[in-house]
Design a protein around this motif. Structure first.
Motif, PDB file in Angstrom:
ATOM      1  N   MET A   1       0.855  -1.168   0.000  1.00  0.00           N
ATOM      2  CA  MET A   1       0.000   0.000   0.000  1.00  0.00           C
ATOM      3  C   MET A   1       0.904   1.236   0.000  1.00  0.00           C
ATOM      4  SD  MET A   1      -3.088   0.934   2.649  1.00  0.00           S
ATOM      5  CE  MET A   1      -3.764  -0.696   2.519  1.00  0.00           C
ATOM      6  N   GLN A   2       0.611   2.175  -0.857  1.00  0.00           N
ATOM      7  CA  GLN A   2       1.412   3.395  -0.982  1.00  0.00           C
ATOM      8  C   GLN A   2       0.569   4.628  -0.668  1.00  0.00           C
ATOM      9  OE1 GLN A   2       4.750   3.576  -1.777  1.00  0.00           O
ATOM     10  NE2 GLN A   2       4.702   1.351  -1.598  1.00  0.00           N
ATOM     11  N   GLN A   3       1.135   5.545   0.083  1.00  0.00           N
ATOM     12  CA  GLN A   3       0.461   6.814   0.391  1.00  0.00           C
ATOM     13  C   GLN A   3       0.617   7.746  -0.810  1.00  0.00           C
ATOM     14  OE1 GLN A   3       2.335   9.942   2.878  1.00  0.00           O
ATOM     15  NE2 GLN A   3       0.742   9.356   4.368  1.00  0.00           N
ATOM     16  N   ARG A   4      -0.505   8.283  -1.289  1.00  0.00           N
ATOM     17  CA  ARG A   4      -0.460   9.228  -2.402  1.00  0.00           C
ATOM     18  C   ARG A   4      -0.484  10.659  -1.904  1.00  0.00           C
ATOM     19  NH1 ARG A   4      -3.873  11.626  -5.879  1.00  0.00           N
ATOM     20  NH2 ARG A   4      -5.746  10.503  -5.343  1.00  0.00           N
ATOM     21  N   GLU A   5      -1.296  10.920  -0.873  1.00  0.00           N
ATOM     22  CA  GLU A   5      -1.331  12.253  -0.265  1.00  0.00           C
ATOM     23  C   GLU A   5      -1.798  12.130   1.175  1.00  0.00           C
ATOM     24  OE1 GLU A   5      -5.217  14.651  -1.360  1.00  0.00           O
ATOM     25  OE2 GLU A   5      -4.343  13.794  -3.194  1.00  0.00           O
ATOM     26  N   SER A   6      -1.485  13.151   1.949  1.00  0.00           N
ATOM     27  CA  SER A   6      -1.842  13.146   3.362  1.00  0.00           C
ATOM     28  C   SER A   6      -2.235  14.553   3.773  1.00  0.00           C
ATOM     29  CB  SER A   6      -0.649  12.670   4.198  1.00  0.00           C
ATOM     30  OG  SER A   6      -0.987  12.620   5.560  1.00  0.00           O
ATOM     31  N   THR A   7      -3.338  14.671   4.528  1.00  0.00           N
ATOM     32  CA  THR A   7      -3.817  15.963   4.996  1.00  0.00           C
ATOM     33  C   THR A   7      -4.158  15.863   6.476  1.00  0.00           C
ATOM     34  OG1 THR A   7      -4.835  16.362   2.830  1.00  0.00           O
ATOM     35  CG2 THR A   7      -5.570  17.754   4.652  1.00  0.00           C
ATOM     36  N   VAL A   8      -3.584  16.755   7.280  1.00  0.00           N
ATOM     37  CA  VAL A   8      -3.946  16.813   8.692  1.00  0.00           C
ATOM     38  C   VAL A   8      -5.298  17.515   8.766  1.00  0.00           C
ATOM     39  CG1 VAL A   8      -3.356  17.741  10.968  1.00  0.00           C
ATOM     40  CG2 VAL A   8      -1.555  16.821   9.486  1.00  0.00           C
ATOM     41  N   VAL A   9      -6.292  16.814   9.333  1.00  0.00           N
ATOM     42  CA  VAL A   9      -7.641  17.365   9.395  1.00  0.00           C
ATOM     43  C   VAL A   9      -7.974  17.917  10.782  1.00  0.00           C
ATOM     44  CG1 VAL A   9      -8.524  16.003   7.471  1.00  0.00           C
ATOM     45  CG2 VAL A   9      -8.671  15.088   9.799  1.00  0.00           C
ATOM     46  N   TYR A  10      -7.153  17.563  11.789  1.00  0.00           N
ATOM     47  CA  TYR A  10      -7.352  18.070  13.136  1.00  0.00           C
ATOM     48  C   TYR A  10      -6.050  17.914  13.910  1.00  0.00           C
ATOM     49  CZ  TYR A  10      -8.846  18.501  17.966  1.00  0.00           C
ATOM     50  OH  TYR A  10      -8.963  18.908  19.271  1.00  0.00           O
ATOM     51  N   ALA A  11      -5.749  18.883  14.754  1.00  0.00           N
ATOM     52  CA  ALA A  11      -4.560  18.769  15.605  1.00  0.00           C
ATOM     53  C   ALA A  11      -4.742  19.622  16.851  1.00  0.00           C
ATOM     54  CB  ALA A  11      -3.318  19.226  14.843  1.00  0.00           C
ATOM     55  N   ASN A  12      -4.219  19.112  17.970  1.00  0.00           N
ATOM     56  CA  ASN A  12      -4.112  19.897  19.199  1.00  0.00           C
ATOM     57  C   ASN A  12      -2.789  19.536  19.859  1.00  0.00           C
ATOM     58  OD1 ASN A  12      -4.462  17.571  20.858  1.00  0.00           O
ATOM     59  ND2 ASN A  12      -6.674  17.850  20.916  1.00  0.00           N
ATOM     60  N   ALA A  13      -2.586  19.898  21.100  1.00  0.00           N
ATOM     61  CA  ALA A  13      -1.307  19.652  21.759  1.00  0.00           C
ATOM     62  C   ALA A  13      -1.034  18.169  22.000  1.00  0.00           C
ATOM     63  CB  ALA A  13      -1.263  20.406  23.086  1.00  0.00           C
ATOM     64  N   TRP A  14      -2.057  17.299  21.945  1.00  0.00           N
ATOM     65  CA  TRP A  14      -1.878  15.889  22.283  1.00  0.00           C
ATOM     66  C   TRP A  14      -1.945  14.950  21.091  1.00  0.00           C
ATOM     67  CZ3 TRP A  14      -5.152  19.138  25.056  1.00  0.00           C
ATOM     68  CH2 TRP A  14      -4.677  19.520  26.309  1.00  0.00           C
ATOM     69  N   ILE A  15      -2.765  15.286  20.094  1.00  0.00           N
ATOM     70  CA  ILE A  15      -2.933  14.376  18.956  1.00  0.00           C
ATOM     71  C   ILE A  15      -3.065  15.154  17.663  1.00  0.00           C
ATOM     72  CG2 ILE A  15      -4.167  12.674  20.375  1.00  0.00           C
ATOM     73  CD1 ILE A  15      -6.728  13.444  18.787  1.00  0.00           C
ATOM     74  N   SER A  16      -2.873  14.434  16.572  1.00  0.00           N
ATOM     75  CA  SER A  16      -3.278  14.953  15.268  1.00  0.00           C
ATOM     76  C   SER A  16      -3.973  13.807  14.539  1.00  0.00           C
ATOM     77  CB  SER A  16      -2.089  15.488  14.463  1.00  0.00           C
ATOM     78  OG  SER A  16      -1.222  14.451  14.090  1.00  0.00           O
ATOM     79  N   VAL A  17      -4.910  14.188  13.699  1.00  0.00           N
ATOM     80  CA  VAL A  17      -5.640  13.218  12.893  1.00  0.00           C
ATOM     81  C   VAL A  17      -5.415  13.595  11.444  1.00  0.00           C
ATOM     82  CG1 VAL A  17      -7.904  12.225  12.355  1.00  0.00           C
ATOM     83  CG2 VAL A  17      -7.387  12.942  14.702  1.00  0.00           C
TER      84      VAL A  17
END
Length: 186
Positions: A1-17
């Motif tokens: 499986m290969q990643q084609r693109e990635s976008t951070v849709v949410y982030a705070n001091a503890w996690i990012s999604v």
């Protein structure tokens, strides 16, 4: 499986999604949602109580996502701006949550927290030769309770579904394997 693109849709001091567009081996595109958190350490502090009974120091705190207080072993990650080795982190979490300092810490192994949805890894440590000191709780740990749990009581907590923290259970499995005692002693 290969990643084609990635976008951070949410982030705070503890996690990012992030949402990743991936190309599977068959050529089809899919979307993966991934929770990124820093690696953490969990510490199994083994010692004896004032009566000489063998056991463990555990903590209990309210866990908001499940809406309940949970027993677990001390665990955590570096705060913003802090860093060090995994052993340093294990020692820091032990001191912060319990006030205990360990003469010896032994690496038990590592595990994926939830490989189907998160990149986070846990690293389990056994702490022995414990010396009591001052807790240094973070603001979010104000309700944390620390107590000694005799070995037989810990076995009952696992058996009776009182200890349900997956990270603590994984660390106990690593300890059992490390000490070649499988399954856990009763």
């Amino acid at each position: 499986m290969q990643q084609r693109e990635s976008t951070v849709v949410y982030a705070n001091a503890w996690i990012s999604v992030r949402e990743d567009v991936v190309v599977r081996d068959d050529g089809a595109e899919s979307i993966y949602g991934v929770v990124d958190k820093p690696d953490f350490c969990i510490v199994l502090p083994r010692g004896t109580d004032a009566e000489g009974r063998p056991g463990w120091w555990m903590v209990q705190q309210f866990r908001y996502p499940v809406g309940a207080r949970r027993w677990e072993f001390p665990q955590g990650t570096w705060g913003t701006g802090a860093s060090g080795s995994l052993e340093d982190l294990a020692r820091a979490e032990l001191a912060e949550e319990t006030g205990l300092r360990a003469e010896r810490v032994t690496a038990l192994g590592s595990f994926d927290l939830a490989a189907g949805l998160s990149s986070q890894r846990g690293h389990a440590w056994l702490a022995e030769g414990l010396v009591e000191g001052e807790q240094q709780l973070e603001e979010t740990e104000a309700d944390l309770v620390t107590r000694f749990v005799p070995e037989a009581e810990l076995a009952a907590m696992v058996r009776d579904g009182v200890l349900v923290d997956a990270v603590s259970l994984a660390a106990l499995a690593l300890l059992s394997s490390h000490e070649q005692r499988w399954p856990l002693p009763r």
